[in-house]
Design an enzyme around this catalytic site. Structure first.
Site, short mmCIF file in Angstrom:
data_model
loop_
_atom_site.label_atom_id
_atom_site.label_comp_id
_atom_site.label_asym_id
_atom_site.label_seq_id
_atom_site.Cartn_x
_atom_site.Cartn_y
_atom_site.Cartn_z
N LYS A 46 0.84 -1.20 0.00
CA LYS A 46 0.00 0.00 0.00
C LYS A 46 0.88 1.25 0.00
O LYS A 46 2.09 1.19 0.21
CB LYS A 46 -0.92 0.00 1.22
CG LYS A 46 -0.19 0.07 2.55
CD LYS A 46 -1.15 0.05 3.72
CE LYS A 46 -0.39 0.15 5.05
NZ LYS A 46 -1.29 0.23 6.20
N ARG A 144 -10.40 0.54 15.13
CA ARG A 144 -10.39 1.24 13.84
C ARG A 144 -11.53 0.70 12.99
O ARG A 144 -12.57 1.33 12.86
CB ARG A 144 -9.02 1.09 13.17
CG ARG A 144 -8.83 1.98 11.95
CD ARG A 144 -7.37 2.06 11.54
NE ARG A 144 -6.79 0.75 11.20
CZ ARG A 144 -5.52 0.59 10.84
NH1 ARG A 144 -4.70 1.63 10.78
NH2 ARG A 144 -5.05 -0.62 10.53
N HIS A 173 -5.55 -6.56 13.62
CA HIS A 173 -4.36 -5.73 13.48
C HIS A 173 -3.81 -5.36 14.85
O HIS A 173 -4.57 -5.02 15.75
CB HIS A 173 -4.68 -4.46 12.69
CG HIS A 173 -3.46 -3.67 12.31
ND1 HIS A 173 -2.50 -4.17 11.46
CD2 HIS A 173 -3.03 -2.44 12.68
CE1 HIS A 173 -1.54 -3.28 11.30
NE2 HIS A 173 -1.83 -2.22 12.04
N ARG A 229 2.03 -10.42 7.71
CA ARG A 229 1.80 -9.27 6.82
C ARG A 229 2.89 -8.20 7.03
O ARG A 229 2.62 -7.12 7.56
CB ARG A 229 0.44 -8.63 7.11
CG ARG A 229 -0.76 -9.54 6.99
CD ARG A 229 -2.06 -8.74 7.04
NE ARG A 229 -2.15 -7.84 8.17
CZ ARG A 229 -2.72 -8.14 9.34
NH1 ARG A 229 -3.27 -9.34 9.52
NH2 ARG A 229 -2.76 -7.26 10.33
N TYR A 273 14.14 31.30 4.02
CA TYR A 273 12.95 32.02 4.50
C TYR A 273 13.00 32.26 6.00
O TYR A 273 13.42 31.39 6.77
CB TYR A 273 11.69 31.22 4.19
CG TYR A 273 11.33 31.15 2.72
CD1 TYR A 273 10.91 32.28 2.03
CD2 TYR A 273 11.39 29.94 2.03
CE1 TYR A 273 10.58 32.22 0.67
CE2 TYR A 273 11.06 29.87 0.69
CZ TYR A 273 10.65 31.01 0.01
OH TYR A 273 10.32 30.94 -1.32
N CYS A 320 12.96 24.71 1.72
CA CYS A 320 12.00 25.36 0.83
C CYS A 320 11.17 24.31 0.11
O CYS A 320 11.39 23.11 0.26
CB CYS A 320 12.74 26.23 -0.18
SG CYS A 320 13.91 27.39 0.54
N ASP A 322 11.20 23.51 -3.00
CA ASP A 322 11.91 22.79 -4.05
C ASP A 322 13.42 22.68 -3.82
O ASP A 322 14.11 22.06 -4.62
CB ASP A 322 11.69 23.49 -5.41
CG ASP A 322 10.23 23.85 -5.64
OD1 ASP A 322 9.41 22.91 -5.68
OD2 ASP A 322 9.92 25.04 -5.74
#
Length: 385
Positions: A46, A144, A173, A229, A273, A320, A322
């Site tokens: 997943k 859950r 689980h 699992r 920044y 930042c 990028d």
């Protein structure tokens, strides 16, 4: 310095930042997990195979003969079927009624987590004239999804009696298995066995029982049952600082980029920044073209480290979207020099676990957060590299 040629060529995609997945390490991890537990494996792929790439990883695991694959959503299962993956696939997440027909049409196994969900699966299967393959989800303490273990008898009876659902598995689980000292895991094992005993009480065959996630695989043999699992440990990463390395697993992912700019920052000048970092002496700073827009955590601002030419250097200033900057002090670096963010370089290594600790999060979030802006390369396996 910044006009000098680099030590390595740019990635094939043209972008200097890339993830490299070692398929041989992935195969080794699967072999060692199998040898450790002695039961079949459901490999969890997943979340883009924990950031490693859903389809290439699943295809490679299928080539290794893995018995089952696990995904979170039906869309992931459909993508694998469309890519030609034929291994049995269980969708672990809760089902959404209008999607149930898609599970059946694409030969995906369904997690049935309530009597109502069972009825939805039955109705879809009957309408299509084709049986649904289901795994019953028992809640033993995660709270859950799933029917509580102490009230699961009627649910089990209805599933066994179903004309349109074939009960292949029953599972739960584990909430605390990453910590081998937690007493909760053995409590969950006991609750799970109590629920499963109802199959015997009604004279029904016992389905495939699976309970162990990565923590269970590492620490609790009581959870191995009929199948395990493994998720993050399959990719060579430990789930938690408390986890013990009881199996020889090796990281399958490395993350690297290249220097794209070099400058001297004078004493008293700030970087990035918010001007949160100030040079206390003249120093050399390089820029690396990856940022939080790629999923590299902003929380590593002035906290994280990278490897350049086999040495560790600190990230300075805010990461930042990028890019980010690295202080190399009085050392040298050229444009196109390799920068390792996760992985090995020379005698040094930075693990996903270390990055997570510095970022104040868990290794799962580091791996799955690396998005598709970063090209992925595959080495080993049947790639011929």
């Amino acid at each position: 310095m910044h006009d000098s040629p680099g030590l390595m060529p740019p990635a094939v995609s043209g972008r200097p930042t890339r993830i490299v997945v070692d398929l041989d390490h992935l195969a080794l991890n699967l072999r060692n997990i199998r040898a450790h537990v002695g039961v079949p494996v459901m490999a969890i792929v997943k979340a883009n195979a924990y950031g490693h790439g859903l389809v290439p990883v699943a295809r490679h695991l299928q080539a290794q003969g893995v018995e089952q694959l696990g995904v979170a959503f039906v869309e992931e299962g459909i993508a694998l079927r469309q890519a030609g993956v034929t291994t049995p696939i269980l969708v672990l997440g809760g089902i959404f009624g209008p999607q149930v027909a898609q599970y059946i049409a694409h030969d995906l196994e369904i997690t049935v987590s309530s009597l109502d969900k069972l009825r939805q699966a039955e109705a879809a299967a009957q309408a299509m004239g084709r049986k649904a393959i289901v795994h019953l989800k028992i809640d033993t303490g995660m709270e859950r999804i799933g029917v509580h273990s102490y009230s699961s008898a009627a649910f089990i009876e209805a599933a066994v009696a179903s004309s349109w659902c074939t009960v292949k598995g029953v599972y739960s689980h584990l909430a605390c298995s990453d910590d081998p000292a937690s007493p909760m895991t053995l409590q969950q094992v006991e609750r799970f066995h109590e629920a499963c005993a109802h199959f015997e009480r009604i004279g029904a065959p016992m389905p495939l029982r699976h309970l162990a996630n990565s923590g269970g695989v590492l620490h609790f043999p009581e959870t191995w049952l009929d199948m395990v699992r493994p998720g993050i440990v399959l990719y060579g990463v430990l789930p938690d600082p408390a986890s013990k390395r009881t199996i020889d697993v090796r990281p399958a992912m490395s993350l690297a980029s290249q220097v794209v700019y070099f400058k001297v920052v004078r004493a008293g000048h700030t970087v990035s920044y918010g001007a949160t970092w100030t040079a206390d002496h003249d120093t050399r700073v390089v820029t690396v073209p990856i940022g939080y827009g790629d999923g590299f955590p902003r929380s590593l601002s002035s906290r994280g480290e990278v490897l350049i030419r086999g040495h560790r250097y600190p990230i300075v200033g805010r990461v930042c979207m990028d890019q980010f900057m690295v202080d190399i002090g009085g050392d040298s670096a050229w444009n196109e020099d390799e920068v390792v963010l996760v992985g090995k370089q020379g005698d040094e290594a930075i693990s996903a676990e270390e990055v997570a600790r510095l970022a104040g999060t868990i290794p799962y979030e580091i791996l799955v957060g690396l998005n598709d802006r970063i090209p992925r390369e595959y080495r080993g396996g049947d790639t011929g590299r």
